[in-house]
Design a protein around this motif. Structure first.
Motif, PDB file in Angstrom:
ATOM      1  N   GLU A   1       0.857  -1.192   0.000  1.00 22.75           N
ATOM      2  CA  GLU A   1       0.000   0.000   0.000  1.00 22.75           C
ATOM      3  C   GLU A   1       0.892   1.240   0.000  1.00 22.75           C
ATOM      4  OE1 GLU A   1      -3.647   0.438   2.664  1.00 22.75           O
ATOM      5  OE2 GLU A   1      -2.154   1.669   3.711  1.00 22.75           O
TER       6      GLU A   1
ATOM      7  N   THR B   1       0.745   5.816  -0.256  1.00 21.33           N
ATOM      8  CA  THR B   1       0.080   7.110  -0.393  1.00 21.33           C
ATOM      9  C   THR B   1       0.702   7.809  -1.594  1.00 21.33           C
ATOM     10  OG1 THR B   1      -0.296   7.252   1.981  1.00 21.33           O
ATOM     11  CG2 THR B   1      -0.355   9.327   0.751  1.00 21.33           C
TER      12      THR B   1
ATOM     13  N   TYR C   1       0.375  11.175  -4.718  1.00 21.74           N
ATOM     14  CA  TYR C   1      -0.308  12.267  -5.397  1.00 21.74           C
ATOM     15  C   TYR C   1      -0.448  11.823  -6.839  1.00 21.74           C
ATOM     16  CZ  TYR C   1       3.780  14.253  -7.861  1.00 21.74           C
ATOM     17  OH  TYR C   1       4.850  14.456  -8.682  1.00 21.74           O
ATOM     18  N   TYR C   2      -1.470  12.327  -7.515  1.00 18.71           N
ATOM     19  CA  TYR C   2      -1.651  11.961  -8.913  1.00 18.71           C
ATOM     20  C   TYR C   2      -2.268  13.116  -9.681  1.00 18.71           C
ATOM     21  CZ  TYR C   2      -6.601  11.100  -7.868  1.00 18.71           C
ATOM     22  OH  TYR C   2      -7.916  11.242  -7.495  1.00 18.71           O
TER      23      TYR C   2
ATOM     24  N   THR D   1      -0.022  12.718   2.835  1.00 17.46           N
ATOM     25  CA  THR D   1      -0.897  13.499   1.966  1.00 17.46           C
ATOM     26  C   THR D   1      -0.561  14.975   2.104  1.00 17.46           C
ATOM     27  OG1 THR D   1      -2.619  13.634   3.655  1.00 17.46           O
ATOM     28  CG2 THR D   1      -2.794  11.840   2.066  1.00 17.46           C
TER      29      THR D   1
ATOM     30  N   GLU E   1      -4.228  19.553  -1.883  1.00 13.01           N
ATOM     31  CA  GLU E   1      -4.696  19.281  -3.235  1.00 13.01           C
ATOM     32  C   GLU E   1      -4.899  20.584  -4.000  1.00 13.01           C
ATOM     33  OE1 GLU E   1      -8.138  16.707  -3.095  1.00 13.01           O
ATOM     34  OE2 GLU E   1      -6.877  14.964  -2.650  1.00 13.01           O
TER      35      GLU E   1
ATOM     36  N   LYS F   1      -4.238  15.533  -6.878  1.00 10.62           N
ATOM     37  CA  LYS F   1      -5.058  14.876  -5.853  1.00 10.62           C
ATOM     38  C   LYS F   1      -4.193  13.877  -5.099  1.00 10.62           C
ATOM     39  CE  LYS F   1      -8.582  17.038  -7.534  1.00 10.62           C
ATOM     40  NZ  LYS F   1      -8.878  18.328  -6.967  1.00 10.62           N
TER      41      LYS F   1
ATOM     42  N   THR G   1      -4.331  10.163  -2.693  1.00  6.15           N
ATOM     43  CA  THR G   1      -5.099   8.980  -2.327  1.00  6.15           C
ATOM     44  C   THR G   1      -4.143   7.910  -1.807  1.00  6.15           C
ATOM     45  OG1 THR G   1      -6.870   7.476  -3.054  1.00  6.15           O
ATOM     46  CG2 THR G   1      -5.042   7.806  -4.581  1.00  6.15           C
ATOM     47  N   THR G   2      -4.710   6.836  -1.296  1.00  3.66           N
ATOM     48  CA  THR G   2      -3.924   5.677  -0.887  1.00  3.66           C
ATOM     49  C   THR G   2      -4.251   4.537  -1.841  1.00  3.66           C
ATOM     50  OG1 THR G   2      -3.906   6.380   1.416  1.00  3.66           O
ATOM     51  CG2 THR G   2      -3.444   4.051   0.982  1.00  3.66           C
ATOM     52  N   ILE G   3      -3.225   3.969  -2.437  1.00 10.68           N
ATOM     53  CA  ILE G   3      -3.368   2.838  -3.351  1.00 10.68           C
ATOM     54  C   ILE G   3      -3.186   1.569  -2.515  1.00 10.68           C
ATOM     55  CG2 ILE G   3      -2.477   1.708  -5.417  1.00 10.68           C
ATOM     56  CD1 ILE G   3      -3.519   4.523  -6.033  1.00 10.68           C
TER      57      ILE G   3
END
Length: 151
Positions: A7, A9, A11-12, A74, A77, A82, A84-86
């Motif tokens: 897992e 964290t 930014y994308y 994080t 934004e 943005k 998120t956690t993958i």
């Protein structure tokens, strides 16, 4: 190889590019925009960044992409950046040495492996750039790992 990606964290930034020649500019713009909004944000070590192709099929023009970079926390934004956690994922991976123009043969090899072994693709493939124009002079020395999440 098959490996589990933990897992992370991230930014994308999502966007559309006219063709593959615009990838580098898109990635650099994403990094600049994130850094401007988050000047103290740190990337994980070792670096883990990748590109997703979001169209669900191979395209050479008008390509929807997502640039993803793993970070330690994080941040703030923006309209385009943005966080998120993958979740962790089991991935079938292949390392491609050489020009990005020849990536298609590596994609064909990994997809054939997935099909022959009864696996199901579980998410967008990831193109992880390990060595490229930022640290290698010759395209023959570029190293890209293609990762397909599977179940």
């Amino acid at each position: 190889i098959i490996k589990e990606i933990p897992e992370h964290t991230v930014y994308y930034k999502d966007g559309k590019i006219k063709d593959f020649s615009e990838i580098t500019a898109f990635v650099l713009a994403a990094g600049s925009e994130c850094a401007k909004a988050n000047p103290t944000l740190k990337c994980v070590e070792p670096n883990y960044c990748y590109l997703n192709y979001l169209d669900g099929e191979y395209k050479e023009t008008d390509i929807s992409i997502r640039y993803v970079e793993a970070v330690t926390e994080t941040g703030v934004e923006t309209e385009n950046i943005k966080f998120t956690t993958i979740p962790k994922a089991k991935c079938v991976c292949i390392q491609h040495k050489g020009s990005y123009a020849n990536l298609r043969s590596s994609y064909n090899t990994i997809i054939r492996y997935i099909e022959e072994n009864g696996l199901k693709i579980d998410g967008f493939p990831r193109e992880c750039y390990i060595d490229g124009c930022w640290n290698k002079e010759n395209e023959e020395d570029y190293l890209t790992e293609i990762q397909f999440p599977v179940k």
